[in-house]
Motif scaffolding. Structure first.
Motif, PDB file in Angstrom:
ATOM      1  N   ALA A 171       0.830  -1.209   0.000  1.00  0.00           N
ATOM      2  CA  ALA A 171       0.000   0.000   0.000  1.00  0.00           C
ATOM      3  C   ALA A 171       0.864   1.259   0.000  1.00  0.00           C
ATOM      4  N   VAL A 172       1.914   1.253   0.811  1.00  0.00           N
ATOM      5  CA  VAL A 172       2.801   2.417   0.878  1.00  0.00           C
ATOM      6  C   VAL A 172       3.545   2.595  -0.446  1.00  0.00           C
ATOM      7  N   ARG A 173       3.990   1.494  -1.031  1.00  0.00           N
ATOM      8  CA  ARG A 173       4.658   1.592  -2.344  1.00  0.00           C
ATOM      9  C   ARG A 173       3.719   2.212  -3.375  1.00  0.00           C
ATOM     10  N   HIS A 174       2.478   1.735  -3.392  1.00  0.00           N
ATOM     11  CA  HIS A 174       1.500   2.219  -4.371  1.00  0.00           C
ATOM     12  C   HIS A 174       1.260   3.714  -4.200  1.00  0.00           C
ATOM     13  N   GLN A 175       1.135   4.152  -2.968  1.00  0.00           N
ATOM     14  CA  GLN A 175       0.898   5.563  -2.708  1.00  0.00           C
ATOM     15  C   GLN A 175       2.103   6.404  -3.128  1.00  0.00           C
ATOM     16  N   HIS A 176       3.293   5.927  -2.820  1.00  0.00           N
ATOM     17  CA  HIS A 176       4.493   6.729  -3.064  1.00  0.00           C
ATOM     18  C   HIS A 176       4.838   6.835  -4.542  1.00  0.00           C
ATOM     19  N   GLU A 177       4.392   5.889  -5.342  1.00  0.00           N
ATOM     20  CA  GLU A 177       4.657   5.940  -6.781  1.00  0.00           C
ATOM     21  C   GLU A 177       4.017   7.148  -7.445  1.00  0.00           C
ATOM     22  N   GLY A 178       3.005   7.730  -6.785  1.00  0.00           N
ATOM     23  CA  GLY A 178       2.375   8.923  -7.315  1.00  0.00           C
ATOM     24  C   GLY A 178       1.289   8.679  -8.329  1.00  0.00           C
ATOM     25  N   HIS A 179       0.983   7.407  -8.584  1.00  0.00           N
ATOM     26  CA  HIS A 179      -0.044   7.092  -9.567  1.00  0.00           C
ATOM     27  C   HIS A 179      -1.392   6.768  -8.925  1.00  0.00           C
ATOM     28  N   ALA A 180      -1.440   6.765  -7.610  1.00  0.00           N
ATOM     29  CA  ALA A 180      -2.678   6.410  -6.925  1.00  0.00           C
ATOM     30  C   ALA A 180      -3.759   7.442  -7.222  1.00  0.00           C
ATOM     31  N   VAL A 181      -4.963   6.970  -7.481  1.00  0.00           N
ATOM     32  CA  VAL A 181      -6.115   7.844  -7.675  1.00  0.00           C
ATOM     33  C   VAL A 181      -6.688   8.138  -6.291  1.00  0.00           C
ATOM     34  N   GLY A 182      -6.723   9.409  -5.908  1.00  0.00           N
ATOM     35  CA  GLY A 182      -7.192   9.733  -4.566  1.00  0.00           C
ATOM     36  C   GLY A 182      -6.255   9.176  -3.522  1.00  0.00           C
ATOM     37  N   LYS A 183      -6.801   8.411  -2.585  1.00  0.00           N
ATOM     38  CA  LYS A 183      -6.023   7.887  -1.469  1.00  0.00           C
ATOM     39  C   LYS A 183      -6.047   6.367  -1.442  1.00  0.00           C
ATOM     40  N   VAL A 184      -5.039   5.821  -0.762  1.00  0.00           N
ATOM     41  CA  VAL A 184      -4.928   4.383  -0.529  1.00  0.00           C
ATOM     42  C   VAL A 184      -5.329   4.109   0.918  1.00  0.00           C
ATOM     43  N   VAL A 185      -6.024   2.989   1.134  1.00  0.00           N
ATOM     44  CA  VAL A 185      -6.550   2.660   2.456  1.00  0.00           C
ATOM     45  C   VAL A 185      -6.150   1.246   2.864  1.00  0.00           C
ATOM     46  N   LEU A 186      -5.792   1.098   4.145  1.00  0.00           N
ATOM     47  CA  LEU A 186      -5.612  -0.224   4.741  1.00  0.00           C
ATOM     48  C   LEU A 186      -6.875  -0.589   5.505  1.00  0.00           C
ATOM     49  N   THR A 187      -7.323  -1.835   5.371  1.00  0.00           N
ATOM     50  CA  THR A 187      -8.491  -2.287   6.110  1.00  0.00           C
ATOM     51  C   THR A 187      -8.077  -3.309   7.159  1.00  0.00           C
ATOM     52  N   VAL A 188      -8.739  -3.244   8.307  1.00  0.00           N
ATOM     53  CA  VAL A 188      -8.490  -4.183   9.401  1.00  0.00           C
ATOM     54  C   VAL A 188      -9.801  -4.894   9.697  1.00  0.00           C
ATOM     55  N   PRO A 189      -9.870  -6.198   9.512  1.00  0.00           N
ATOM     56  CA  PRO A 189     -11.136  -6.914   9.718  1.00  0.00           C
ATOM     57  C   PRO A 189     -11.639  -6.801  11.144  1.00  0.00           C
ATOM     58  N   ASP A 190     -12.965  -6.754  11.279  1.00  0.00           N
ATOM     59  CA  ASP A 190     -13.580  -6.595  12.591  1.00  0.00           C
ATOM     60  C   ASP A 190     -13.267  -7.750  13.521  1.00  0.00           C
ATOM     61  N   ASP A 191     -13.097  -8.952  12.955  1.00  0.00           N
ATOM     62  CA  ASP A 191     -12.817 -10.114  13.803  1.00  0.00           C
ATOM     63  C   ASP A 191     -11.336 -10.252  14.097  1.00  0.00           C
ATOM     64  N   ALA A 192     -10.529  -9.262  13.637  1.00  0.00           N
ATOM     65  CA  ALA A 192      -9.097  -9.249  13.892  1.00  0.00           C
ATOM     66  C   ALA A 192      -8.425 -10.505  13.373  1.00  0.00           C
ATOM     67  N   ALA A 193      -8.953 -11.034  12.279  1.00  0.00           N
ATOM     68  CA  ALA A 193      -8.380 -12.260  11.709  1.00  0.00           C
ATOM     69  C   ALA A 193      -7.195 -11.921  10.831  1.00  0.00           C
ATOM     70  N   VAL A 194      -6.125 -11.465  11.452  1.00  0.00           N
ATOM     71  CA  VAL A 194      -4.918 -11.076  10.761  1.00  0.00           C
ATOM     72  C   VAL A 194      -3.821 -12.063  11.125  1.00  0.00           C
ATOM     73  N   THR A 195      -3.148 -12.594  10.124  1.00  0.00           N
ATOM     74  CA  THR A 195      -2.091 -13.554  10.394  1.00  0.00           C
ATOM     75  C   THR A 195      -0.745 -12.931  10.105  1.00  0.00           C
ATOM     76  N   ALA A 196       0.252 -13.311  10.848  1.00  0.00           N
ATOM     77  CA  ALA A 196       1.589 -12.757  10.675  1.00  0.00           C
ATOM     78  C   ALA A 196       2.182 -13.238   9.382  1.00  0.00           C
ATOM     79  N   GLY A 197       3.120 -12.414   8.845  1.00  0.00           N
ATOM     80  CA  GLY A 197       3.799 -12.765   7.624  1.00  0.00           C
ATOM     81  C   GLY A 197       3.188 -12.064   6.441  1.00  0.00           C
ATOM     82  N   GLY A 198       4.019 -11.772   5.438  1.00  0.00           N
ATOM     83  CA  GLY A 198       3.530 -11.177   4.202  1.00  0.00           C
ATOM     84  C   GLY A 198       3.587  -9.679   4.188  1.00  0.00           C
ATOM     85  N   ALA A 199       3.996  -9.033   5.291  1.00  0.00           N
ATOM     86  CA  ALA A 199       4.087  -7.584   5.283  1.00  0.00           C
ATOM     87  C   ALA A 199       5.448  -7.133   4.859  1.00  0.00           C
TER      88      ALA A 199
END
Length: 334
Positions: free
Chosen positions: A306-334
Motif C-alpha cells: 500500500a505504501v509503495r503504491h501511494q508513493h509511486e504517485g499514480h494512486a487515484v485519490g487515497k490508498v486505504v488499509l483495512t483491518v477486519p472486525d474479527d481481527a483475523a490477521v495472520t503474521a507474515g507477508g508484510a
C-alpha cells in the motif's frame, strides 16, 4: 495485537506485521478498534526517515522513535480514559491517532470526531489529513470566495481530490491539473476544466487564477506566479523531490519569505487536524457534497504494498488499509 512496525529507516521492505502489546490507555486517551487507516504521504516520509530534517525534529535520529506506522484512522471506540467525557465505547469515530496500522490505537479526543452512520470506515480513513489540509488551504490560507477562479495542481491525488470538490462547493470556478489517467476522475469531481500536465504546461492557456493551490508539486514559485491574477494568492501544500535534507519544505518557506516583496500573496500551509473541521467534512460527505476518493484498498498485512503504491504517485485519490472486525490477521507477508 497485530501491527505494522519498523525498527529501522528504509524502503517499504522495512515494514512488517508483528505481534505487539496493545497500547496503554491513559486518563486522557481514547482506545480505538481500528477498522481502516489512510495511507498519506507522511507515512512514507516517516518510514524512510526523509527529509533528514524530520529526524532532527524529534522523530528519531538513527531509527524511528515510534515503531508503529499510520496516522489517519477510522474505527470504533473500545475504551476511554477517566478524564474523557466527549466520547464513549461504541462510538464510530475518525481522525488522527498514534499508530493506526494496527488492530488498536490510542488518540486524544481533540483529534477525533464522530462518524456519521452513512459514511464508511474506508471513506472516513482518507479524510483526516488530506481533507483537512484541502479545507484549510482553501478556506483559511486561500480565503476562497464564490466566483473566483481556482487552479488545483495535483487534482487527482489525496489533497487535490478534496480541494476540487470543496472549491466547487464554495462556488468557485475550478481548473484541475493532473495526469492523463486522472482527467476523467477530476472532471467527475466537479472541475470546470482540466489541464493534462503530460501534454500541456499550466502557463500554456494564458489564463490567470485568483487562487492557485499547489499540492506536493515541484514547480518553481516563479512559474506558479505566472498564472496568478494581479492580486492572486498561491498556497503551497508540501513538496516532493526537494532533496534529502529539506524534501521540498523550502518551497513553502520560500513562498512565505517572498510574499512581502511581491504583489501576490504567497503562503505555505502546515495544517492542523481539528475536530470542528473533521465534523464539517463529515457533514459534507454525509450530504453528498463531497465524496472521498478511495483509489485502492489493501489488507493490513499488505501495508508495504500500500505504501509503495501511494508513493509511486499514480494512486487515484487515497490508498486505504483495512483491518477486519474479527481481527483475523495472520503474521507474515508484510
Amino acid at each position: 495485537m497485530k501491527a505494522i512496525v519498523q525498527d529501522t529507516y528504509g524502503s517499504a521492505d522495512v515494514l512488517r506485521l508483528d505481534d505487539v502489546d496493545p497500547p496503554s490507555v491513559g486518563p486522557d486517551d481514547v482506545l480505538i478498534r481500528v477498522r481502516a487507516a489512510g495511507v498519506d504521504a507522511g507515512v512514507w516520509h516517516l518510514m524512510a526517515g526523509r527529509p533528514f530534517l524530520m529526524r532532527a525534529m524529534g522523530f528519531g535520529l538513527r531509527a524511528p522513535r515510534a515503531r508503529t506506522r499510520g496516522l489517519e484512522v477510522a474505527g470504533v471506540v473500545e475504551a476511554v480514559g477517566a478524564q474523557v467525557t466527549e466520547l464513549h465505547p461504541g462510538d464510530r469515530v475518525f481522525g488522527t491517532c498514534n499508530g493506526s496500522f494496527a488492530q488498536y490505537a490510542t488518540a486524544r479526543p481533540g483529534s477525533l470526531a464522530l462518524l456519521p452512520p452513512t459514511v464508511s470506515f474506508e471513506q472516513a480513513a482518507v479524510v483526516p489529513v488530506s481533507g483537512v489540509t484541502a479545507l484549510q488551504a482553501l478556506r483559511d490560507a486561500g480565503k476562497v470566495q464564490a466566483g473566483q477562479r481556482v487552479l488545483v495542481i495535483g487534482a487527482g491525488g489525496g489533497v487535490g481530490s478534496f480541494a476540487v470538490q470543496l472549491a466547487t462547493a464554495f462556488g468557485a470556478e475550478v481548473t484541475g491539473v493532473c495526469s492523463t489517467a486522472k482527467v476523467d476522475l477530476v472532471r467527475s469531481l466537479g472541475a470546470d476544466d482540466v489541464i493534462d500536465y503530460t501534454s500541456e504546461e499550466i502557463t500554456a492557456t494564458g489564463r490567470r487564477y485568483d487562487l492557485v493551490l499547489d499540492t506536493a508539486g515541484n514547480r518553481p514559485l516563479s512559474l506558479l506566479r505566472q498564472v496568478l491574477a494581479p492580486h492572486g494568492t498561491l498556497v503551497v501544500v508540501g513538496g516532493e523531490n526537494g532533496g534529502r535534507w529539506l524534501g521540498g519544505i523550502q518551497r513553502s518557506l520560500g513562498a512565505v519569505l517572498l510574499s512581502p516583496f511581491v504583489r501576490h500573496t504567497l503562503r505555505g500551509l502546515f495544517s492542523t487536524v481539528r475536530p470542528d473541521d473533521l465534523s464539517l467534512l463529515a457533514g459534507l460527505i454525509a450530504s453528498g457534497q463531497v465524496t472521498p476518493v478511495v483509489g485502492a484498498t489493501y489488507p493490513l498485512d499488505r501495508a508495504a504494498d500500500a505504501v509503495r503504491h501511494q508513493h509511486e504517485g499514480h494512486a487515484v485519490g487515497k490508498v486505504v488499509l483495512t483491518v477486519p472486525d474479527d481481527a483475523a490477521v495472520t503474521a507474515g507477508g508484510a
